[in-house]
Design a protein around this motif. Structure first.
Motif, PDB file in Angstrom:
ATOM      1  N   GLN A   1      -1.699 -13.439  30.449  1.00  0.00           N
ATOM      2  CA  GLN A   1      -2.825 -13.847  29.546  1.00  0.00           C
ATOM      3  C   GLN A   1      -3.284 -14.833  29.203  1.00  0.00           C
ATOM      4  N   GLY A   2      -3.545 -16.046  30.432  1.00  0.00           N
ATOM      5  CA  GLY A   2      -3.763 -17.302  30.600  1.00  0.00           C
ATOM      6  C   GLY A   2      -5.743 -16.859  31.288  1.00  0.00           C
ATOM      7  N   ASP A   3      -5.303 -15.412  31.956  1.00  0.00           N
ATOM      8  CA  ASP A   3      -6.388 -15.258  32.770  1.00  0.00           C
ATOM      9  C   ASP A   3      -7.507 -14.128  31.642  1.00  0.00           C
ATOM     10  N   PRO A   4      -9.115 -14.817  31.398  1.00  0.00           N
ATOM     11  CA  PRO A   4     -10.038 -13.912  31.147  1.00  0.00           C
ATOM     12  C   PRO A   4     -10.425 -13.221  31.555  1.00  0.00           C
ATOM     13  N   THR A   5     -10.747 -13.238  32.712  1.00  0.00           N
ATOM     14  CA  THR A   5     -11.127 -12.016  34.019  1.00  0.00           C
ATOM     15  C   THR A   5     -10.866 -10.751  33.888  1.00  0.00           C
TER      16      THR A   5
ATOM     17  N   ILE B   1      -5.530  -1.594  18.069  1.00  0.00           N
ATOM     18  CA  ILE B   1      -4.961  -2.443  17.496  1.00  0.00           C
ATOM     19  C   ILE B   1      -5.113  -3.160  18.782  1.00  0.00           C
ATOM     20  N   VAL B   2      -4.915  -4.474  18.784  1.00  0.00           N
ATOM     21  CA  VAL B   2      -4.312  -5.449  19.717  1.00  0.00           C
ATOM     22  C   VAL B   2      -3.144  -6.878  18.893  1.00  0.00           C
ATOM     23  N   ILE B   3      -2.324  -6.927  19.421  1.00  0.00           N
ATOM     24  CA  ILE B   3      -0.869  -8.120  18.998  1.00  0.00           C
ATOM     25  C   ILE B   3      -0.943  -8.909  20.255  1.00  0.00           C
ATOM     26  N   ASP B   4      -1.077 -10.288  20.090  1.00  0.00           N
ATOM     27  CA  ASP B   4      -0.264 -11.542  20.071  1.00  0.00           C
ATOM     28  C   ASP B   4       0.805 -11.945  20.186  1.00  0.00           C
ATOM     29  N   ASP B   5       1.923 -11.108  21.313  1.00  0.00           N
ATOM     30  CA  ASP B   5       3.234 -12.083  21.119  1.00  0.00           C
ATOM     31  C   ASP B   5       3.545 -12.294  22.198  1.00  0.00           C
ATOM     32  N   GLY B   6       2.763 -13.388  22.795  1.00  0.00           N
ATOM     33  CA  GLY B   6       2.908 -13.305  24.486  1.00  0.00           C
ATOM     34  C   GLY B   6       3.596 -15.150  24.606  1.00  0.00           C
ATOM     35  N   SER B   7       3.018 -15.963  25.674  1.00  0.00           N
ATOM     36  CA  SER B   7       4.036 -16.990  25.725  1.00  0.00           C
ATOM     37  C   SER B   7       3.189 -17.674  24.340  1.00  0.00           C
ATOM     38  N   HIS B   8       2.610 -17.784  23.409  1.00  0.00           N
ATOM     39  CA  HIS B   8       2.726 -18.502  22.119  1.00  0.00           C
ATOM     40  C   HIS B   8       2.227 -20.126  22.443  1.00  0.00           C
ATOM     41  N   GLU B   9       1.730 -19.846  23.523  1.00  0.00           N
ATOM     42  CA  GLU B   9       0.847 -21.418  23.806  1.00  0.00           C
ATOM     43  C   GLU B   9      -0.768 -21.079  23.012  1.00  0.00           C
ATOM     44  N   ASN B  10      -0.570 -22.494  22.717  1.00  0.00           N
ATOM     45  CA  ASN B  10      -1.999 -22.336  22.428  1.00  0.00           C
ATOM     46  C   ASN B  10      -3.317 -21.702  22.855  1.00  0.00           C
ATOM     47  N   GLU B  11      -3.400 -22.340  23.966  1.00  0.00           N
ATOM     48  CA  GLU B  11      -4.340 -22.440  24.559  1.00  0.00           C
ATOM     49  C   GLU B  11      -4.585 -21.216  24.882  1.00  0.00           C
ATOM     50  N   HIS B  12      -3.515 -20.360  25.127  1.00  0.00           N
ATOM     51  CA  HIS B  12      -3.184 -18.885  26.155  1.00  0.00           C
ATOM     52  C   HIS B  12      -3.909 -17.993  24.532  1.00  0.00           C
ATOM     53  N   VAL B  13      -3.689 -18.251  23.071  1.00  0.00           N
ATOM     54  CA  VAL B  13      -3.820 -17.560  22.221  1.00  0.00           C
ATOM     55  C   VAL B  13      -5.562 -17.821  22.471  1.00  0.00           C
ATOM     56  N   ARG B  14      -6.110 -18.588  22.056  1.00  0.00           N
ATOM     57  CA  ARG B  14      -7.319 -18.855  22.028  1.00  0.00           C
ATOM     58  C   ARG B  14      -8.243 -17.805  23.486  1.00  0.00           C
ATOM     59  N   VAL B  15      -7.948 -17.878  24.596  1.00  0.00           N
ATOM     60  CA  VAL B  15      -8.538 -17.368  25.615  1.00  0.00           C
ATOM     61  C   VAL B  15      -8.311 -16.082  25.773  1.00  0.00           C
ATOM     62  N   SER B  16      -6.561 -15.189  24.822  1.00  0.00           N
ATOM     63  CA  SER B  16      -6.988 -13.881  24.894  1.00  0.00           C
ATOM     64  C   SER B  16      -7.565 -12.906  23.983  1.00  0.00           C
ATOM     65  N   PHE B  17      -7.328 -14.212  22.751  1.00  0.00           N
ATOM     66  CA  PHE B  17      -8.625 -13.379  21.673  1.00  0.00           C
ATOM     67  C   PHE B  17      -9.988 -13.183  21.990  1.00  0.00           C
ATOM     68  N   ASP B  18     -10.358 -14.657  22.781  1.00  0.00           N
ATOM     69  CA  ASP B  18     -11.852 -14.250  23.045  1.00  0.00           C
ATOM     70  C   ASP B  18     -11.562 -13.199  24.432  1.00  0.00           C
ATOM     71  N   ALA B  19     -11.462 -12.819  25.157  1.00  0.00           N
ATOM     72  CA  ALA B  19     -10.996 -11.966  26.443  1.00  0.00           C
ATOM     73  C   ALA B  19     -11.384 -10.952  25.718  1.00  0.00           C
ATOM     74  N   LEU B  20     -10.277 -10.415  24.295  1.00  0.00           N
ATOM     75  CA  LEU B  20      -9.971  -9.274  24.455  1.00  0.00           C
ATOM     76  C   LEU B  20     -10.753  -8.841  23.068  1.00  0.00           C
ATOM     77  N   PHE B  21     -10.904  -9.940  22.076  1.00  0.00           N
ATOM     78  CA  PHE B  21     -11.752  -8.867  20.885  1.00  0.00           C
ATOM     79  C   PHE B  21     -13.151  -8.120  21.042  1.00  0.00           C
ATOM     80  N   PRO B  22     -14.198  -8.338  21.741  1.00  0.00           N
ATOM     81  CA  PRO B  22     -14.558  -7.738  22.189  1.00  0.00           C
ATOM     82  C   PRO B  22     -14.205  -6.111  22.358  1.00  0.00           C
ATOM     83  N   TYR B  23     -13.400  -5.678  22.773  1.00  0.00           N
ATOM     84  CA  TYR B  23     -12.269  -4.599  23.621  1.00  0.00           C
ATOM     85  C   TYR B  23     -11.576  -4.026  21.765  1.00  0.00           C
TER      86      TYR B  23
END
Length: 399
Positions: free
Chosen positions: A246-250, A264-286
């Motif tokens: 989830q830390g790999d935006p590509t 619906i997208v649910i982030d219950d992954g690593s809970h690392e703050n950086e990973h949460v931001r990366v995942s949101f920015d990559a997946l919200f468009p989808y």
């Protein structure tokens, strides 16, 4: 047609006319369609409670053709498909459905009525030992009820499903399902696509309890899970485990392009703050318009070991900081002075942020409301009979 594609198509046929169901059977074959339906029934069934084994012949008919599947049920054992009638089993039962009725039972509206759409052959043979008749009747009745529990779109609430499948979203460290029920209710009758980041179980265990919970709750849904470890052994009809970081935006964008867009997208992954931001920015468009992006376990915003900020105020690069930014984005039209650059996707498409203890729901839509016209100066407000903020303060101070 792959099994996965057939399962997805069937979710759309719960409200389809008979002619479309007939066309699917003609294209795919009755045996494959029935096998997919039986697979769904077995997933939904309650655990058997009958102490004496019971074989139930589930017969599904379409036109002049009938397909028969024999199921063995016994308490403490998973329901299984067997090759045919076993003469050593005393208790046998036959349930017969029309294919169209069974499809609508499984994938139709939640509150539809289905009485009288099956035929029941109860105990076709007289038992040799009538002293066992009470046990035979009880076991037959219980096994029939178990099978019918799987032939319905109805399901318990998310709290009960969380406990049933072993998810930690209720009655554990978290109390999330009450909020999920509130926000997910309107999607429950729809053929939704769901992606959950984090399958659970870590490296040594398959995990997947929440994915099974979502599959049961959304009776027409396609459920995808993403995990750093290979959990493909969890794959089943309407449920697919994907492997990725989830830390790999590509990689996230490639995954979403192939399997999305998602409701619906649910982030219950690593809970690392950086990973949460990366995942949101990559997946919200989808995420589809009208959909939701959910972020769990916001407590790590305050935990430095997860990249959070200790103390009562979190930094902008935390999960809570992301939510604060989204609140500003919702109010983009109110910025003063007005920015010259075009709106970002979150300024244009985030229409709501609902935050509870450790969980947030971000709504996607069209954030098209404009602000009060710039020419509405003090003179214009006075023309409407209003007072200026300064006049209001002076009046308050004089009281």
């Amino acid at each position: 047609m792959t099994t996965e594609n057939l399962a997805e198509r069937l979710t759309l046929y719960g409200t389809a006319p008979d002619t479309e169901i007939a066309a699917l059977v003609k294209e795919t074959g009755l045996e494959r369609v029935v096998a997919a339906l039986v697979d769904e029934v077995l997933f939904r069934c309650d655990d058997p409670v009958n102490t004496t084994p019971v074989d139930i012949a589930l017969e599904v008919g379409h036109g002049e053709e009938t397909h028969r599947t024999v199921l063995r049920m016994s308490r403490g054992e998973p329901i299984r498909v067997i090759g045919g009638d076993d003469p050593s089993v005393v208790i046998r039962r036959h349930l017969q459905f029309a294919l169209t009725d069974l499809v609508r039972r499984l994938y139709g509206p939640l509150h539809a009525q289905h009485s009288g759409d099956f035929t029941d052959v109860f105990l076709p043979d007289r038992p040799d030992d009538l002293s066992r008749l009470r046990d035979i009747l009880d076991s037959t009745h219980q096994a029939g009820g178990t099978l019918l529990s799987g032939c319905t779109a109805q399901a318990p609430g998310l709290g009960a499903l969380s406990v049933r499948y072993g998810s930690d979203k209720w009655a554990s460290f978290h109390w999330y399902t009450q909020h999920y029920e509130n926000h997910f209710a309107k999607y429950r009758d729809r053929p939704v696509r769901i992606l959950e980041i984090g399958i659970g179980g870590y490296a040594d265990d398959l995990g997947g309890p929440s994915l099974k919970m979502w599959k049961r709750y959304f009776h027409r849904g396609m459920v995808f899970g993403l995990d750093l470890f290979d959990k493909s052994a969890l794959d089943q009809s309407r449920l697919r485990a994907l492997t990725g970081d989830q830390g790999d935006p590509t990689a996230l964008r490639e995954l979403a392009a192939e399997h999305g867009p998602f409701d619906i997208v649910i982030d219950d992954g690593s809970h690392e703050n950086e990973h949460v931001r990366v995942s949101f920015d990559a997946l919200f468009p989808y995420v589809r318009p009208g959909g939701l992006y959910v972020i769990e376990d916001l407590q790590t915003s305050y935990w430095p070991r997860f990249g959070g900020t200790s103390g009562p105020v979190t930094a902008p690069d935390t999960s809570v900081g992301l939510l604060k930014r989204l609140l500003d984005d919702i109010h983009y039209a109110e910025f003063d002075p007005k920015p010259d650059e075009p709106r970002t996707i979150t300024q244009s498409e985030v229409i709501g942020v609902h935050t509870y203890h450790n969980i947030a729901f971000v709504e996607k839509g069209v954030n098209g409301e404009t602000s009060i016209p710039a020419w509405m100066d003090d003179e214009a407000w006075k023309a409407l009979g209003a007072i200026t903020p300064e006049e209001g303060r002076e009046e308050a101070q004089s009281r």
